[in-house]
Design an enzyme around this catalytic site. Structure first.
Site, PDB file in Angstrom:
ATOM      1  CG  HIS A  81       0.345   4.322   4.210  1.00 30.71           C
ATOM      2  ND1 HIS A  81       0.218   3.640   5.494  1.00 30.71           N
ATOM      3  CD2 HIS A  81      -0.438   3.698   3.359  1.00 30.71           C
ATOM      4  CE1 HIS A  81      -0.977   2.862   5.214  1.00 30.71           C
ATOM      5  NE2 HIS A  81      -1.222   2.877   3.882  1.00 30.71           N
ATOM      6  CB  ALA A 120      -0.992  -0.111   1.403  1.00 28.62           C
ATOM      7  CG  ASN A 153       1.471  -6.868   6.174  1.00 25.81           C
ATOM      8  OD1 ASN A 153       2.426  -7.533   6.804  1.00 25.81           O
ATOM      9  ND2 ASN A 153       0.536  -7.249   6.189  1.00 25.81           N
TER      10      ASN A 153
END
Length: 272
Positions: free
Chosen positions: A222, A125, A192
Site C-alpha cells: 500500500h 493493514a 478496507n
C-alpha cells in the site's frame, strides 16, 4: 478483566480469539458467533477457555460483555452494529468499508452518543493514520495505490461485470482506478484500507484509489500520498498476506490484537 464477544470465526476472528486465550490480550472471550456453525465450533475446539456459541448474531450483545469484536463482513456491520450499541456494548469493527455508507455511519455515530458507547477502528493493514488525522483540515489530496497478487482479489464484486480475467494476468496490471467509495463497494473484502484512510482524512469521494494485480508479488503493498498546506506525506507498507486468508494482510490481524490490548489494559498509551 474485560469480557469480549466475537462476531466472525474465520481466519481473523480465530487469531484474535487465540490471542485472548493465550493471555496476550488481558481479557476473557465469553461468547462467539459465526453464520457457519462449523467455523464457530472449530474455533472453540482450538481454545483452552471455551466461550459459549450463541444461536444468532443479535444474541451476542445481549450477554454481559464489555465489547463485541466484528471480524465477519460489511453485511454483519450493517445488520448488527446498531443493536450492539443499543445493548450498551462497545464495538470494534474490522469490516470498516461498511461505514462509507453515510446513512450507516450517521446512525452509528448518533448511537454512540445516545448510548455513551465507543466504536473502535483498528488501523488495519496500513500505517500513518495518526499523521493523516492530525493534518486532515489542511489536506488537499489523498491517494492510495494497493498492489496484490491476483489470487488475493478473486471473488470481488468488481469481476461480476469486468471483462478482466485475473488468470490471464502475467505482468503488473492496473485493474481499478476511482474513489475510495467505489473501491470499497466493488472490493468489499480487499480494500478496507481505503475506507480507513478516507475516514481519517478527506472522505471517501475525494480519496483516490488504484488497485494493481501483480502475479509476481507475494506481498500486499500500500503506497499512500497526502498533500496539502502542511506539506507532503508518503507511506509505503509491504505486508505478507495471512496464510489462512490471502485477502487479509497479517498486519491487519496484528493491529486488531493491539487495539484490543489497548482497550483492555491500564497502561501508558502511545499515539492519538
Amino acid at each position: 478483566m474485560k469480557r469480549i464477544g466475537l462476531l466472525g470465526c474465520g481466519a481473523m476472528g480465530t487469531q484474535i480469539a487465540l490471542a485472548i486465550d493465550s493471555g496476550k490480550i488481558p481479557a476473557i472471550l465469553t461468547h462467539v458467533f459465526d453464520e457457519s456453525k462449523e467455523k464457530s465450533t472449530l474455533l472453540v475446539e482450538k481454545l483452552t477457555n471455551k466461550p459459549e456459541i450463541v444461536e444468532n448474531s443479535h444474541l451476542l450483545s445481549s450477554n454481559p460483555l464489555d465489547i463485541v469484536v466484528e471480524a465477519a463482513s460489511q453485511d454483519a456491520v450493517r445488520d448488527v452494529s446498531l443493536s450492539i450499541l443499543q445493548n450498551k456494548k462497545d464495538l470494534m469493527i474490522m469490516s470498516v468499508g461498511a461505514l462509507l455508507d453515510e446513512s450507516i455511519y450517521d446512525i452509528l455515530s448518533d448511537a454512540c452518543k445516545d448510548f455513551k458507547k465507543t466504536i473502535y477502528l483498528p488501523s488495519g493493514a496500513i500505517a500513518g493514520l495518526d499523521g493523516i488525522k492530525s493534518i486532515k483540515d489542511e489536506l488537499e489530496s489523498l491517494s492510495i495505490t494497493t498492489t496484490k497478487h491476483p489470487r488475493s482479489l478473486k471473488g470481488a464484486k468488481f469481476f461480476e461485470t469486468s471483462k478482466q480475467n485475473l488468470d490471464d494476468i502475467s505482468l503488473p496490471t492496473e485493474i481499478f482506478q476511482g474513489t475510495a467509495k467505489e473501491a470499497v463497494s466493488l472490493f468489499p473484502a480487499n480494500i478496507n484500507v481505503a475506507a480507513l484512510l478516507s475516514l481519517s482524512g478527506i472522505g471517501s469521494e475525494k480519496t483516490q484509489v488504484k488497485i494493481i494485480a501483480d502475479p509476481q508479488t507475494e506481498k500486499n503493498t500500500h503506497h499512500i500520498e497526502a498533500k496539502g498546506k502542511f506539506g507532503k506525506m508518503t507511506f509505503t507498507i509491504e505486508n505478507f498476506p495471512d496464510p489462512d486468508n490471502p485477502k487479509t494482510s497479517r498486519l491487519a490481524i496484528l493491529s486488531a490484537i493491539e487495539t484490543l490490548k489497548k482497550y483492555c489494559s491500564d497502561s501508558i498509551q502511545i499515539g492519538t
